[in-house]
Scaffold this active site. Sequence first.
Site, PDB file in Angstrom:
ATOM      1  NE  ARG A 140      25.980   7.638   7.930  1.00  0.00           N
ATOM      2  CZ  ARG A 140      25.548   7.591   6.632  1.00  0.00           C
ATOM      3  NH1 ARG A 140      24.549   8.290   6.389  1.00  0.00           N
ATOM      4  NH2 ARG A 140      26.187   6.889   5.681  1.00  0.00           N
ATOM      5  CG  HIS A 162      29.170  10.347   5.125  1.00  0.00           C
ATOM      6  ND1 HIS A 162      29.717   9.458   6.283  1.00  0.00           N
ATOM      7  CD2 HIS A 162      30.357  10.763   4.995  1.00  0.00           C
ATOM      8  CE1 HIS A 162      31.044   9.536   6.551  1.00  0.00           C
ATOM      9  NE2 HIS A 162      31.417  10.376   5.621  1.00  0.00           N
ATOM     10  CE1 TYR A 191      23.925   5.362   2.934  1.00  0.00           C
ATOM     11  CE2 TYR A 191      24.373   6.892   0.768  1.00  0.00           C
ATOM     12  CZ  TYR A 191      24.296   6.513   2.350  1.00  0.00           C
ATOM     13  OH  TYR A 191      24.609   7.555   3.180  1.00  0.00           O
TER      14      TYR A 191
END
Length: 361
Positions: free
Chosen positions: A260, A264, A274
């Site tokens: 992706r 999120h 991250y």
Amino acid sequence: MSTKTLAQVEEQFETFQILNEEGEVVNEAAMPELSDEELQELMRRMVYTRIWDQRAISLNRQGRLGFYAPVAGQEASMLGSQFALDKDDWILPGYRDIPQIVFHGLPLHQAFLWSRGHFAGSQFPDGLNVLFPQIIIGAQIIQTAGVALGLKRKNKNNIAITYTGDGGASQGDFYEGMNFAGAYNAPAVFIVQNNRFAISVPVEKQSAAKTIAQKAVAAGIEGIQVDGMDVLAVYSATKQARDRALAGDGPTLIETMTYRYGPHTMAGDDPTRYRSSDLDDEWTKKDPLVRFRKFLEAKNLWTEEKENEVVDQAKEDIKAAMKEADGAPKQKVTDLISFMFEDLPRNLREQMEEYTAKESK
């Protein structure tokens, strides 16, 4: 009798691919039988969804949309698998899997209403074989086993298919649902879209298993790992899984290796905390739209003019769908109470009376 080692099991799950990153066919024998028009339609859907995703992110930032989970990068995984379905197959989506159910028949304005939390967004049209997008991670896996078993008991010539992310494969529901479906030989297809991160947790920290696909072995069902940026590979794997289920050969677990590009969800996630820029760059080179565009252009099936037409159409459709969603009646507390039971229990009758009085002022 010798026992296979873990390494020997893992070696069985090589990534299935048809198109490489340059859009070149590297597995001619696996090429699906799709007409030129069907190939163009696959591309149209992916381009359309990319524009829809960009617009949805913008609408969310404007406060006009509500909850939204970006899909850019996962178009091949989502749309290639849905393209292999029959309209009477059942889809049990997660909250990111809105493109699949729209192309299965959900009006776009209802997808926007669902994102806003409006009850009309979940009043699906008759004949649309879709359950509501599941918010609880992995719960749709168990539901899919039940729907698939119901189809089998009713002798329906259809399957139930569901989607989750790599994080969903860490849930107990994932194993329970697959085990149940396998035990009863139910016509189910379980797709895990491995986009590398369960929100912020990398897949390597979620499981010691080399692949998610190999977890099918414990359930006694078929498993395959697919290049999720290759729409033809995803389509082919899903079609084979569907054919196998309808032939009475049981469920299949498909792991699509994808990514992706966005966060999120738009609810405050920051992927730069991250994910490294090097990893983003690596997967940008695998973009499913770029790959398939190159393949089609080499076959003289796609042009910049065709793509611009799709972009313009997507923008017009989104504008019209948002206008229709904006025109939906403002939902009231009494609306929500009235949907809970056919015959309201005493406590809800009391609340209904109370809020009916308030809303009439």
